[in-house]
Design an enzyme around this catalytic site. Structure first.
Site, PDB file in Angstrom:
ATOM      1  N   LYS A 212       0.810  -1.216   0.000  1.00 55.75           N
ATOM      2  CA  LYS A 212       0.000   0.000   0.000  1.00 55.75           C
ATOM      3  C   LYS A 212       0.846   1.270   0.000  1.00 55.75           C
ATOM      4  O   LYS A 212       0.466   2.265  -0.579  1.00 55.75           O
ATOM      5  CB  LYS A 212      -0.966   0.003   1.172  1.00 55.75           C
ATOM      6  CG  LYS A 212      -0.320   0.160   2.526  1.00 55.75           C
ATOM      7  CD  LYS A 212      -1.360   0.024   3.633  1.00 55.75           C
ATOM      8  CE  LYS A 212      -0.695  -0.187   4.967  1.00 55.75           C
ATOM      9  NZ  LYS A 212      -0.046   1.026   5.489  1.00 55.75           N
ATOM     10  N   THR A 213       2.027   1.214   0.645  1.00 58.60           N
ATOM     11  CA  THR A 213       2.892   2.390   0.643  1.00 58.60           C
ATOM     12  C   THR A 213       3.272   2.722  -0.787  1.00 58.60           C
ATOM     13  O   THR A 213       3.338   3.878  -1.199  1.00 58.60           O
ATOM     14  CB  THR A 213       4.166   2.101   1.437  1.00 58.60           C
ATOM     15  OG1 THR A 213       3.799   1.427   2.635  1.00 58.60           O
ATOM     16  CG2 THR A 213       4.892   3.372   1.773  1.00 58.60           C
TER      17      THR A 213
ATOM     18  N   ASP B 106      -3.139   7.432   5.092  1.00 60.25           N
ATOM     19  CA  ASP B 106      -2.704   6.048   5.298  1.00 60.25           C
ATOM     20  C   ASP B 106      -3.239   5.559   6.643  1.00 60.25           C
ATOM     21  O   ASP B 106      -3.570   6.372   7.503  1.00 60.25           O
ATOM     22  CB  ASP B 106      -1.170   5.999   5.286  1.00 60.25           C
ATOM     23  CG  ASP B 106      -0.661   4.579   5.134  1.00 60.25           C
ATOM     24  OD1 ASP B 106      -1.486   3.662   4.918  1.00 60.25           O
ATOM     25  OD2 ASP B 106       0.571   4.382   5.234  1.00 60.25           O
ATOM     26  N   GLU B 107      -3.297   4.277   6.841  1.00 60.99           N
ATOM     27  CA  GLU B 107      -3.765   3.689   8.115  1.00 60.99           C
ATOM     28  C   GLU B 107      -5.102   4.283   8.520  1.00 60.99           C
ATOM     29  O   GLU B 107      -5.311   4.683   9.672  1.00 60.99           O
ATOM     30  CB  GLU B 107      -2.731   3.919   9.229  1.00 60.99           C
ATOM     31  CG  GLU B 107      -1.312   3.499   8.901  1.00 60.99           C
ATOM     32  CD  GLU B 107      -1.081   1.999   8.948  1.00 60.99           C
ATOM     33  OE1 GLU B 107      -2.059   1.222   9.068  1.00 60.99           O
ATOM     34  OE2 GLU B 107       0.095   1.583   8.835  1.00 60.99           O
TER      35      GLU B 107
ATOM     36  N   GLN C 199      -6.314  -4.410  10.884  1.00 57.93           N
ATOM     37  CA  GLN C 199      -5.160  -3.844  11.584  1.00 57.93           C
ATOM     38  C   GLN C 199      -5.530  -2.649  12.443  1.00 57.93           C
ATOM     39  O   GLN C 199      -4.679  -1.832  12.791  1.00 57.93           O
ATOM     40  CB  GLN C 199      -4.078  -3.454  10.581  1.00 57.93           C
ATOM     41  CG  GLN C 199      -3.477  -4.653   9.874  1.00 57.93           C
ATOM     42  CD  GLN C 199      -2.273  -4.276   9.033  1.00 57.93           C
ATOM     43  OE1 GLN C 199      -1.246  -3.890   9.555  1.00 57.93           O
ATOM     44  NE2 GLN C 199      -2.421  -4.373   7.731  1.00 57.93           N
TER      45      GLN C 199
ATOM     46  N   ARG D  31       4.104  -9.058  10.377  1.00 58.53           N
ATOM     47  CA  ARG D  31       5.347  -8.304  10.179  1.00 58.53           C
ATOM     48  C   ARG D  31       6.432  -9.200   9.598  1.00 58.53           C
ATOM     49  O   ARG D  31       7.444  -8.725   9.089  1.00 58.53           O
ATOM     50  CB  ARG D  31       5.896  -7.729  11.505  1.00 58.53           C
ATOM     51  CG  ARG D  31       5.014  -6.740  12.250  1.00 58.53           C
ATOM     52  CD  ARG D  31       4.540  -5.635  11.393  1.00 58.53           C
ATOM     53  NE  ARG D  31       3.202  -5.940  10.888  1.00 58.53           N
ATOM     54  CZ  ARG D  31       2.664  -5.345   9.841  1.00 58.53           C
ATOM     55  NH1 ARG D  31       3.312  -4.420   9.192  1.00 58.53           N
ATOM     56  NH2 ARG D  31       1.450  -5.674   9.417  1.00 58.53           N
TER      57      ARG D  31
END
Length: 749
Positions: free
Chosen positions: A37-38, A220-221, A251, A602
């Site tokens: 996504k980044t 983002d997030e 998340q 992660r």
DNA sequence: TACATGTCCGTTTTT
DNA sequence: CGGACATGTA
């Protein structure tokens, strides 16, 4: 407009490409963990720039950490001209920037102070004292107020809707808090988000300016935004609605501080005709890791059904390891790191150790330090939270903003200078009656009733001293100024007099503070204020140095957005993870589950899950049971090593080999810690009779007649031979133990 | 006013 | 267990 420097769309998959090329209007990207996504964000921004729809600085990108913002800017800069000029940062830092410019509209002086949570709590405490209110703890009241602010409920509304005496009390404190903080010319973290909304509502011209400036907004997030933040982006985006948000409901781990997952679900309703894209291909982890993650998170009660997939189908099966004590857990984890690093397969930076609570870092730190392994703890006992540092920062805040009574009260007795509680009370009373600050009260102490001449002199002297430092700031080099003023406070002198080991450490910390501000002054021209802002708004992860080759230690929360080849998720015990409060209740099981999911995802290549049957917490040893998360993992998804949480009968049907080598798990709690340690070290190898244990343990400092001193990195036993690997300054060396005659120098713990 | 000693408390996660 | 706070004394 020129063509792309590098084709920014190259290498994107179909789903990603669609999201990137989405045209005008609102876009929601449901992006699973590790789905790139980044990258999508960076390409989306580059795409907007390249199409000529907006200049880089007309694009606002909100990220969860400043570090993420920097990385994003770099990525964009690599594919689009002037990409580093994108306005990127956290909500808090971007809104602070806005408020500095719009301070008049906000009704604040330009140099208003930012209160961190410590300042805010102190203020709450002061108010509670003034109100003679001792039924509730400052922490509790502060978080209640913070929650109200996050939901954008003003004090008046709060008072109106109060149902219980408790609500009324909170409303009263809240009201007083808002009045005081404004009088101090300060804003707290929540104000940094809610004040801009007030400004926009009351000043359409200001809103107009910023809406025009930020023609595109990316967040983002998004699952971790709160109501105020949603309102903010909605307001700025306006009817044009060029809003591109990326999030993953799996998340969402910050509901306890006001984050609303619903923001994701309500997105389509709030933005009519919003386009929605899903990214379900994972580029980070192996399939076995994803399977494990999915098996636990899919038990969530509320959740958008989705499942990640990857082309990395061949990975190692995750390993769960049961240990006897928390010390054993630490040793096991550090041993594994040692083995991998020594064999040259991995370097330190490939490892992350994750835990639920910050205090779990301590044992890992001790072990890593004993072996001289490089490590970084993200967050935890923060440098800036140390008392001596906060005291000096208090001086600095007060010097920049004389109206900050909280800062003055913090430092006036540090070090003691003859101004005690009774004097302070009189100053406070005078200041309240004369509608002035405590700083003013100091310099006008001769007007304050009830002070004797000695007290008046002491006060005025201190007031003059503060003024002198304030003046000095204008002329001197910042580093020099800081050094001098710390000396002049007498703070160092007091510590030197104390002479304790602890005081030495504090002096060292102050030295670090001076070098930190000196370095800052060399690289920036934002002055003391800029330094303080950076320090208060920096996230823990921002302070991470990812160029260093070191093991990373952090909470699961802090790990969000990061990735590591090998991840240890530790402390998987009922009560600890999922974490219970004092009433032994898990406040939000789904959120704990998602936190587990975040931790597990992660991992790129290998995943280890550990728990200890016995753990020391708050000075007491407790016996634990295994986390339900470990129980929920299907048998075939994980390899068990060490102690096994299930009963013997069940175990036999599972993995017999580990049962035998680990030696009876259910009897473990009765063993002494020495024999347990032995059996743990033997995990996965030949069965070991405790009597055979050599007098040397992993982590011991030993002396070799030829190589000098070193630290025992590993012990291996194969049949009759005991091999020991020692880390010397020059490197690692392996010996057959009986022959090498290694002498233990000092045992590690 | 400053310091020593005793007591109590909390103890998630963080901008 | 450690820090913050209250209380008592010099």
């Amino acid at each position: 407009m020129s063509s792309y420097h590098i084709d920014p769309l190259k290498g994107l998959n179909g789903q990603q490409l669609q999201a990137v090329e989405a045209t005008e209007g609102a876009v929601l990207v449901l992006a699973g963990a590790g789905s790139g996504k980044t990258r999508v964000l960076a390409h989306r921004i580059a795409h907007i720039i390249q199409k000529g729809d907006a200049k880089p600085w007309q694009i606002l990108a909100v990220t969860f950490t400043n570090k993420a913002a920097n990385e994003l800017r770099e990525r964009v800069a690599a594919i689009a001209p002037d990409g580093n000029q994108v306005a990127a940062g956290t909500f808090h830092s971007m809104m602070l920037r806005l408020l500095r410019r719009e301070h008049k509209a906000a009704g604040f002086p330009q140099d208003f102070t930012v209160f961190d949570s410590d300042d805010s709590k102190r203020l709450v405490k002061i108010i509670l004292n003034e109100m003679n209110e001792d039924r509730f703890r400052p922490n509790y009241v502060h978080s209640a107020i913070s929650r109200l602010k996050n939901d954008f409920i003003p004090p008046d509304q709060c008072a109106e809707e109060a149902q219980t005496p408790r609500d009324t009390m909170i409303a009263n404190v809240y009201k007083e808090y808002q009045e005081k903080i404004a009088r101090f010319a300060a804003m707290d973290f929540d104000d940094l988000l809610s004040r801009p909304i007030e400004v926009f509502r009351n000043h359409p011209m200001v809103l107009n300016f910023w809406s025009n400036r930020w023609r595109y907004i990316l967040v983002d997030e998004f699952q971790d935004t709160n109501r105020v933040q949603f309102e903010l982006v909605q307001t700025i985006a306006g009817p044009r609605g060029n809003l591109f948000v990326v999030g993953d409901d799996d998340q969402s781990i910050y509901s306890w501080r006001g984050a609303r997952v619903e923001n994701i679900f309500q997105f389509k309703e709030k933005f009519d005709g919003a386009q929605i894209f899903r990214l379900e291909r994972n580029y980070r982890s192996t399939q076995p890791i994803l399977d494990l993650a999915h098996s636990v998170v899919s038990n969530s009660i509320q959740r958008e059904a989705k499942k990640l997939w990857t082309e990395r189908t061949d990975g190692k099966k995750p390993t769960a390891i049961g240990l006897t004590t928390d010390i054993d857990e630490v040793r096991e984890v550090v041993d594994r790191i040692a083995r991998e690093v020594m064999s040259g397969k991995r370097s330190y930076k490939d490892f992350a150790i994750l835990y639920r609570t910050n205090d779990q870092s301590q044992l890992f730190e001790d072990a890593l330090r004993a072996r001289r392994f490089p490590y970084q703890v993200i967050g935890a006992l923060k440098f800036l939270d140390r008392k001596e540092i906060r005291d000096i920062l208090g001086y600095w805040k007060l010097i920049l903003n004389p109206r900050d009574d909280v800062a003055l009260r913090r430092i006036v007795k540090e070090p003691p200078r003859g101004i005690g509680d009774t004097t302070i009370d009189k100053l406070v009373k005078w200041a309240r009656e004369n509608d002035s600050s405590l700083t003013e009260a100091l310099s006008k102490a001769h007007q304050v009733p009830g002070l004797n001449s000695r007290a008046v002199n002491t006060c005025r002297k201190f007031g003059a001293e503060l003024e002198k430092w304030r003046e000095g700031l204008k002329e001197k080099d910042l580093g020099v100024w800081a050094q001098q003023m710390i000396e002049e406070t007498g703070y160092l002198e007091r510590l030197e007099k104390e002479g304790s080991f602890e005081a030495e450490g504090r002096i060292g910390n102050l030295e670090r503070l001076v070098s930190s501000i000196t370095a800052h002054a060399e690289e920036n021209d934002t002055g003391l204020r800029g330094y303080l802002e950076e320090v208060t708004l920096a996230t823990d992860v921002d302070r991470m140095d990812d160029s260093a080759d070191s093991v990373f230690l952090m909470t699961l929360h802090a790990s969000k957005g990061l990735e590591f080849p090998i991840v240890f998720v530790t402390g998987l015990e009922a009560g600890l993870f999922p974490l219970e409060n004092q009433e032994q209740q898990v406040e939000n099981m789904d959120e704990e589950r998602r936190l587990f999911y975040v931790g597990v995802t992660r991992a790129e290549d290998e995943l280890f899950l550990t728990y200890a049957k016995q753990r020391r917490r708050w000075g007491q040893t407790r016996y634990t049971t295994v986390s339900n998360f470990l129980r929920e993992i299907p048998k075939e998804s994980v390899n068990w090593e060490g102690l096994h949480p299930y009963s013997e009968n069940q175990v036999r049907t599972m993995s017999l080999d580990m049962f035998q080598s680990g030696g009876g798990w259910d009897s473990s709690t009765r063993n002494t810690s020495a024999s347990n340690s032995a059996s743990i070290r033997a995990t996965g190898r030949a069965r070991v009779n405790p009597d055979d244990i050599p007098a040397i343990h992993v982590g011991d400092l030993v002396e070799h007649e030829r190589y000098g001193q070193g630290i025992v990195a590993t012990l291996t036993r194969f049949r009759e031979t005991h091999k020991v690997t020692v880390q010397f300054d020059h490197g690692f060396q392996t010996f057959v133990q009986d022959k090498a005659r290694l002498q233990p120098v000092k045992k590690f713990k």
